[in-house]
Design a protein around this motif. Structure first.
Motif, PDB file in Angstrom:
ATOM      1  N   ARG A   1       0.835  -1.208   0.000  1.00  0.00           N
ATOM      2  CA  ARG A   1       0.000   0.000   0.000  1.00  0.00           C
ATOM      3  C   ARG A   1       0.870   1.258   0.000  1.00  0.00           C
ATOM      4  NH1 ARG A   1      -4.238   1.190   4.802  1.00  0.00           N
ATOM      5  NH2 ARG A   1      -2.302   1.774   5.868  1.00  0.00           N
ATOM      6  N   ASN A   2       1.957   1.246   0.791  1.00  0.00           N
ATOM      7  CA  ASN A   2       2.871   2.392   0.812  1.00  0.00           C
ATOM      8  C   ASN A   2       3.530   2.605  -0.551  1.00  0.00           C
ATOM      9  OD1 ASN A   2       2.445   3.154   3.476  1.00  0.00           O
ATOM     10  ND2 ASN A   2       3.981   1.728   4.259  1.00  0.00           N
ATOM     11  N   ALA A   3       3.865   1.496  -1.223  1.00  0.00           N
ATOM     12  CA  ALA A   3       4.467   1.611  -2.556  1.00  0.00           C
ATOM     13  C   ALA A   3       3.479   2.258  -3.522  1.00  0.00           C
ATOM     14  CB  ALA A   3       4.880   0.237  -3.061  1.00  0.00           C
ATOM     15  N   ALA A   4       2.209   1.833  -3.468  1.00  0.00           N
ATOM     16  CA  ALA A   4       1.188   2.400  -4.358  1.00  0.00           C
ATOM     17  C   ALA A   4       0.923   3.868  -4.024  1.00  0.00           C
ATOM     18  CB  ALA A   4      -0.091   1.581  -4.253  1.00  0.00           C
ATOM     19  N   ARG A   5       1.026   4.205  -2.735  1.00  0.00           N
ATOM     20  CA  ARG A   5       0.815   5.605  -2.330  1.00  0.00           C
ATOM     21  C   ARG A   5       1.894   6.506  -2.921  1.00  0.00           C
ATOM     22  NH1 ARG A   5       3.406   8.015   1.728  1.00  0.00           N
ATOM     23  NH2 ARG A   5       3.976   6.014   2.687  1.00  0.00           N
ATOM     24  N   LEU A   6       3.124   6.035  -2.900  1.00  0.00           N
ATOM     25  CA  LEU A   6       4.238   6.850  -3.397  1.00  0.00           C
ATOM     26  C   LEU A   6       4.336   6.839  -4.916  1.00  0.00           C
ATOM     27  CD1 LEU A   6       6.911   5.794  -0.761  1.00  0.00           C
ATOM     28  CD2 LEU A   6       5.840   8.035  -0.940  1.00  0.00           C
ATOM     29  N   ALA A   7       3.815   5.792  -5.545  1.00  0.00           N
ATOM     30  CA  ALA A   7       3.865   5.678  -7.013  1.00  0.00           C
ATOM     31  C   ALA A   7       2.457   5.364  -7.511  1.00  0.00           C
ATOM     32  CB  ALA A   7       4.844   4.587  -7.437  1.00  0.00           C
ATOM     33  N   PRO A   8       1.656   6.387  -7.782  1.00  0.00           N
ATOM     34  CA  PRO A   8       0.251   6.170  -8.172  1.00  0.00           C
ATOM     35  C   PRO A   8       0.075   5.253  -9.382  1.00  0.00           C
ATOM     36  CG  PRO A   8       0.643   8.484  -7.671  1.00  0.00           C
ATOM     37  CD  PRO A   8       1.981   7.825  -7.676  1.00  0.00           C
ATOM     38  N   GLY A   9       1.088   5.161 -10.231  1.00  0.00           N
ATOM     39  CA  GLY A   9       0.975   4.297 -11.401  1.00  0.00           C
ATOM     40  C   GLY A   9       1.502   2.894 -11.191  1.00  0.00           C
ATOM     41  N   ASP A  10       1.806   2.538  -9.953  1.00  0.00           N
ATOM     42  CA  ASP A  10       2.402   1.236  -9.645  1.00  0.00           C
ATOM     43  C   ASP A  10       1.313   0.153  -9.649  1.00  0.00           C
ATOM     44  OD1 ASP A  10       3.732  -0.954  -8.702  1.00  0.00           O
ATOM     45  OD2 ASP A  10       4.648   0.039  -6.983  1.00  0.00           O
ATOM     46  N   ILE A  11       1.174  -0.515 -10.765  1.00  0.00           N
ATOM     47  CA  ILE A  11       0.144  -1.554 -10.904  1.00  0.00           C
ATOM     48  C   ILE A  11       0.527  -2.809 -10.124  1.00  0.00           C
ATOM     49  CG2 ILE A  11      -0.996  -3.067 -12.574  1.00  0.00           C
ATOM     50  CD1 ILE A  11      -0.581  -0.818 -14.635  1.00  0.00           C
ATOM     51  N   ALA A  12       1.822  -3.182 -10.190  1.00  0.00           N
ATOM     52  CA  ALA A  12       2.268  -4.431  -9.555  1.00  0.00           C
ATOM     53  C   ALA A  12       2.006  -4.414  -8.054  1.00  0.00           C
ATOM     54  CB  ALA A  12       3.753  -4.648  -9.831  1.00  0.00           C
ATOM     55  N   SER A  13       2.295  -3.289  -7.390  1.00  0.00           N
ATOM     56  CA  SER A  13       2.093  -3.233  -5.939  1.00  0.00           C
ATOM     57  C   SER A  13       0.609  -3.331  -5.587  1.00  0.00           C
ATOM     58  CB  SER A  13       2.684  -1.940  -5.370  1.00  0.00           C
ATOM     59  OG  SER A  13       4.092  -1.956  -5.479  1.00  0.00           O
ATOM     60  N   ARG A  14      -0.230  -2.713  -6.395  1.00  0.00           N
ATOM     61  CA  ARG A  14      -1.670  -2.805  -6.138  1.00  0.00           C
ATOM     62  C   ARG A  14      -2.160  -4.248  -6.312  1.00  0.00           C
ATOM     63  NH1 ARG A  14      -1.212   2.511  -7.492  1.00  0.00           N
ATOM     64  NH2 ARG A  14      -2.696   3.931  -6.473  1.00  0.00           N
ATOM     65  N   TYR A  15      -1.693  -4.902  -7.362  1.00  0.00           N
ATOM     66  CA  TYR A  15      -2.111  -6.293  -7.582  1.00  0.00           C
ATOM     67  C   TYR A  15      -1.578  -7.204  -6.478  1.00  0.00           C
ATOM     68  CZ  TYR A  15      -2.930 -10.835  -9.592  1.00  0.00           C
ATOM     69  OH  TYR A  15      -3.351 -12.130  -9.772  1.00  0.00           O
ATOM     70  N   ASN A  16      -0.307  -7.019  -6.099  1.00  0.00           N
ATOM     71  CA  ASN A  16       0.260  -7.851  -5.035  1.00  0.00           C
ATOM     72  C   ASN A  16      -0.492  -7.659  -3.723  1.00  0.00           C
ATOM     73  OD1 ASN A  16       2.199  -8.842  -6.774  1.00  0.00           O
ATOM     74  ND2 ASN A  16       3.760  -7.359  -6.176  1.00  0.00           N
ATOM     75  N   ARG A  17      -0.865  -6.416  -3.447  1.00  0.00           N
ATOM     76  CA  ARG A  17      -1.629  -6.151  -2.229  1.00  0.00           C
ATOM     77  C   ARG A  17      -2.983  -6.873  -2.283  1.00  0.00           C
ATOM     78  NH1 ARG A  17      -5.173  -1.706  -0.803  1.00  0.00           N
ATOM     79  NH2 ARG A  17      -5.441  -1.686   1.470  1.00  0.00           N
ATOM     80  N   ALA A  18      -3.627  -6.854  -3.449  1.00  0.00           N
ATOM     81  CA  ALA A  18      -4.903  -7.553  -3.584  1.00  0.00           C
ATOM     82  C   ALA A  18      -4.732  -9.054  -3.327  1.00  0.00           C
ATOM     83  CB  ALA A  18      -5.481  -7.314  -4.977  1.00  0.00           C
ATOM     84  N   GLU A  19      -3.687  -9.640  -3.883  1.00  0.00           N
ATOM     85  CA  GLU A  19      -3.416 -11.074  -3.673  1.00  0.00           C
ATOM     86  C   GLU A  19      -3.238 -11.381  -2.180  1.00  0.00           C
ATOM     87  OE1 GLU A  19      -3.232 -13.695  -5.662  1.00  0.00           O
ATOM     88  OE2 GLU A  19      -2.334 -13.211  -7.603  1.00  0.00           O
ATOM     89  N   VAL A  20      -2.464 -10.534  -1.492  1.00  0.00           N
ATOM     90  CA  VAL A  20      -2.225 -10.750  -0.066  1.00  0.00           C
ATOM     91  C   VAL A  20      -3.523 -10.613   0.721  1.00  0.00           C
ATOM     92  CG1 VAL A  20      -1.081  -9.799   1.965  1.00  0.00           C
ATOM     93  CG2 VAL A  20       0.202 -10.097  -0.156  1.00  0.00           C
ATOM     94  N   LEU A  21      -4.330  -9.623   0.383  1.00  0.00           N
ATOM     95  CA  LEU A  21      -5.598  -9.416   1.097  1.00  0.00           C
ATOM     96  C   LEU A  21      -6.568 -10.562   0.859  1.00  0.00           C
ATOM     97  CD1 LEU A  21      -6.046  -5.590   0.387  1.00  0.00           C
ATOM     98  CD2 LEU A  21      -5.669  -6.653   2.632  1.00  0.00           C
ATOM     99  N   LEU A  22      -6.552 -11.132  -0.337  1.00  0.00           N
ATOM    100  CA  LEU A  22      -7.399 -12.302  -0.598  1.00  0.00           C
ATOM    101  C   LEU A  22      -7.010 -13.463   0.296  1.00  0.00           C
ATOM    102  CD1 LEU A  22      -7.605 -12.164  -4.510  1.00  0.00           C
ATOM    103  CD2 LEU A  22      -9.489 -11.810  -2.900  1.00  0.00           C
ATOM    104  N   VAL A  23      -5.705 -13.707   0.432  1.00  0.00           N
ATOM    105  CA  VAL A  23      -5.232 -14.795   1.297  1.00  0.00           C
ATOM    106  C   VAL A  23      -5.577 -14.504   2.753  1.00  0.00           C
ATOM    107  CG1 VAL A  23      -3.190 -16.014   2.137  1.00  0.00           C
ATOM    108  CG2 VAL A  23      -3.394 -15.441  -0.296  1.00  0.00           C
ATOM    109  N   LEU A  24      -5.379 -13.278   3.193  1.00  0.00           N
ATOM    110  CA  LEU A  24      -5.699 -12.926   4.582  1.00  0.00           C
ATOM    111  C   LEU A  24      -7.201 -13.050   4.853  1.00  0.00           C
ATOM    112  CD1 LEU A  24      -3.402  -9.803   5.062  1.00  0.00           C
ATOM    113  CD2 LEU A  24      -3.201 -11.990   6.261  1.00  0.00           C
TER     114      LEU A  24
END
Length: 626
Positions: A554-577
């Motif tokens: 989430r911090n990576a996406a906050r600092l880089a609004p165009g960071d698609i990979a960090s947003r997708y990785n965060r979604a994957e982690v949240l699905l598992v959690l």
């Protein structure tokens, strides 16, 4: 008679008008190590340390300086607006205006016309454009502001005059050591301008401040370290600066063709033709000054303002901002001359000169717009200075003009084969080319590594070559050597965030996520960066510390609004959690996590509508939520 505030308003209007286009400028070379990359100026809690530790001046330990009040000004700028460069330029313009107003105030004793004349000469002279446009050169203008304030206060005979002058002197020294000349200015003003005795009692306080300052910089090793790093001996320095005085005189009288690094070379020897000719010209100037009546005070002021850089060897031989204090003396001299000259006959030529100067300042501001424009202008004016071509190459590289950058670095090496910056940056280009050209990848990496090793053979502690040699070795698969190089880099340069980040990447590749996180955390403590947060998230996933990983992404996406990979990785982690929460009967928490995952996937698809995996995950998630 018009109110005096109108004269001050005129100066403010003029300064604002000619420097308006400087607000579009950027940070430049030394700004990066002392300000942009310097973690110490990002917290006001560090302020007390600025007055103790010269190492806080820069992210590079080898560039430490004792300029605590300068760092305070950076920290305040950062607290007000982060790295928004307009705030730093506004501060520099305000300091220049303050100096012009103090010049106006000092000249007021000769009449309002003389005061306005002196203030306008100082405000509009083109050599002042470097201290205004170059953020790091604020050290010159801020120190001069305190020197001028001390001279104004010294005219008073009340408590403010007695103590305010020495306090301003102390402040000036804490900005830059060149202010040490102030007691000398007070002495020659008493002798040659006021034609009065020097008041020893008043000078005692200034002598005490100077002595205390010298004790401080001896105690914190700033003075000793600076002298130890002197790039040339005293004889070579004095010979070179004899030529420098002629350059400075020419620049003050005819401020055209200004350059961030003028075409200038070290003197061949004290008996060389250019040095002897310069000595003869300087001697003529001294003779003229000695017979110039009260005018000798203003000429002596100009010379005294240059004494620190005449005696102390510096890497840059001559530059414009060193003329800021001498310009103040000459501006006052023009004001004093205006009082006795035929004003009517001088009015229109004087106005024409000021208008021309104003135009030159506006033009010079535009050259300071960015690194590319600055160094292109410098290369046109001073084509035989290697350092200019290095910086021009850097700007061209950053602009994606790689072929031009290679030519610039090659030109720099033609002029100076031992230039470590040119060789390092040329090697960097080959390292970067290896990431693109897979067919020649190993050849390019090997070439780059050999260049870095050649540099380190002559300069074993050079940070960039060390750091990039580690990157080359890691890219070549030699992890053991890469680790050894980065361990040395970190031991020599503990505040270098990139070295910590690279060591973290290496540890991650070597299957040591815990060690990687330690280095990522250290890098983040030195300055937040989206890529560091993203790689830290990967390491945390490897350790199954998924809530922390989600936060890093989430911090990576906050600092880089165009960071698609960090947003997708965060979604994957949240699905598992979320799945884990639901399996444990924590339905509310699990559904909340899935809701966050849904929003993250929608953000990914908003940025990349064709992201197939995100669309599949979103459809699966919505199917389970129904």
């Amino acid at each position: 008679m018009r109110p005096m505030w109108q004269d001050a308003a005129l100066l403010a209007l003029v300064v604002g008008a000619v420097y308006a286009n400087s607000m579009a400028g950027s940070f430049h070379y030394d700004d990066f190590h002392s300000l942009v990359l310097n973690p110490h100026i990002r917290s006001l809690e560090k302020l007390p340390g600025f007055f103790v530790d010269p190492g806080l001046f820069s992210v590079d330990a080898e560039k430490s300086m004792y300029r605590p009040l300068l760092l305070v000004s950076y920290a305040l700028n950062y607290a007000w607006g982060g790295y928004g460069v307009a705030g730093y330029h506004a501060f520099n313009i305000a300091v220049h205006l303050l100096c012009a107003l103090l010049i106006w105030r000092l000249a007021a004793e000769w009449g309002r016309g003389a005061a306005v004349c002196a203030g306008l000469v100082f405000a509009l002279h083109p050599v002042a454009s470097e201290p205004v446009n170059y953020i790091s050169s604020r050290s010159e203008s801020l120190a001069v502001a305190f020197v001028l304030a001390a001279l104004v206060l010294e005219r008073r005979r009340d408590l403010a005059g007695r103590w305010g002058g020495p306090l301003c002197f102390a402040a000036a020294l804490l900005v830059k050591s060149m202010a040490i000349v102030l007691p000398g200015l007070l002495v020659i003003r008493s002798w040659w301008l006021d034609r009065d005795r020097v008041e020893i009692r008043r000078l005692v306080l200034y002598a005490g401040v100077a002595a205390l300052y010298l004790l401080i910089i001896v105690g914190n090793r700033f003075l000793g370290d600076s002298l130890a790093k002197a790039p040339r001996g005293l004889v070579s320095q004095l010979s070179t600066q004899c030529k420098g005085l002629i350059y400075y005189a020419k620049t003050l009288m005819m401020p055209v063709g200004l350059s961030v690094e003028p075409q200038f070379s070290v003197a061949a020897g004290p008996w060389s033709g250019p040095v002897l000719a310069s000595v003869a010209l300087v001697a003529s100037g001294v003779y003229f000054a000695a017979n110039a009546g009260r005018g000798r005070f203003f000429l002596a002021w100009a010379l005294l303002g240059l004494v620190p850089t005449l005696l102390v060897p510096l890497n840059v031989l001559v530059n414009e901002h060193r003329l800021y204090l001498p310009l103040a003396g000459l501006a006052l001299g023009v004001g004093a001359w205006w009082r006795v000259a035929g004003r009517a006959s001088l009015r229109w030529p004087g106005m024409a000169c000021l208008v021309i100067w104003g135009g030159l300042v506006v033009q010079r501001n535009d050259q300071w717009r960015d690194e590319s424009s600055l160094w292109q202008a410098a290369a046109a004016t001073s084509p035989h200075m290697a350092r200019i071509h290095v910086h021009l190459g850097n700007a061209q590289r950053d602009g994606g003009r790689l072929a031009e950058a290679r030519q610039a670095y090659a030109r720099a090496l033609e002029l100076d084969a031992a230039n470590r910056f040119a060789r390092t940056n040329l090697a960097n280009l080959y390292f970067e080319a290896a990431q693109i050209d897979s067919a020649r990848r190993l050849h390019y990496l090997d070439f780059a590594a050999r260049q870095y090793e050649e540099i380190l053979a002559h300069d074993p502690e050079y940070r960039e070559a060390l750091n990039n040699l580690g990157s080359s070795r890691m890219a070549l698969g030699d992890y053991t050597e890469a680790q050894r190089v980065w361990q040395r880099t970190i031991s020599l340069h503990p505040n270098h965030a990139e070295a910590h980040f690279n060591m973290g990447l290496l540890q991650l590749r070597m299957g040591r996520p815990e060690a990687a996180i330690t280095h990522f955390d250290r890098a983040l403590a030195l300055g937040e960066d989206a890529e560091i947060h993203r790689e830290r998230g990967h390491a945390l996933v490897g350790l199954q510390r998924l809530p922390e990983a989600a936060l890093s992404y989430r911090n990576a996406a906050r600092l880089a609004p165009g960071d698609i990979a960090s947003r997708y990785n965060r979604a994957e982690v949240l699905l598992v959690l979320g799945e884990s929460d639901l399996a444990r009967g924590r339905q509310h928490e699990g559904l909340a996590r899935w809701g966050e995952a849904e929003r993250a996937l929608l953000e990914v698809l908003n940025l990349a509508p064709g992201h197939a995996r995100a669309r599949i995950k979103l459809e699966q998630l919505r199917g389970r939520l129904q």
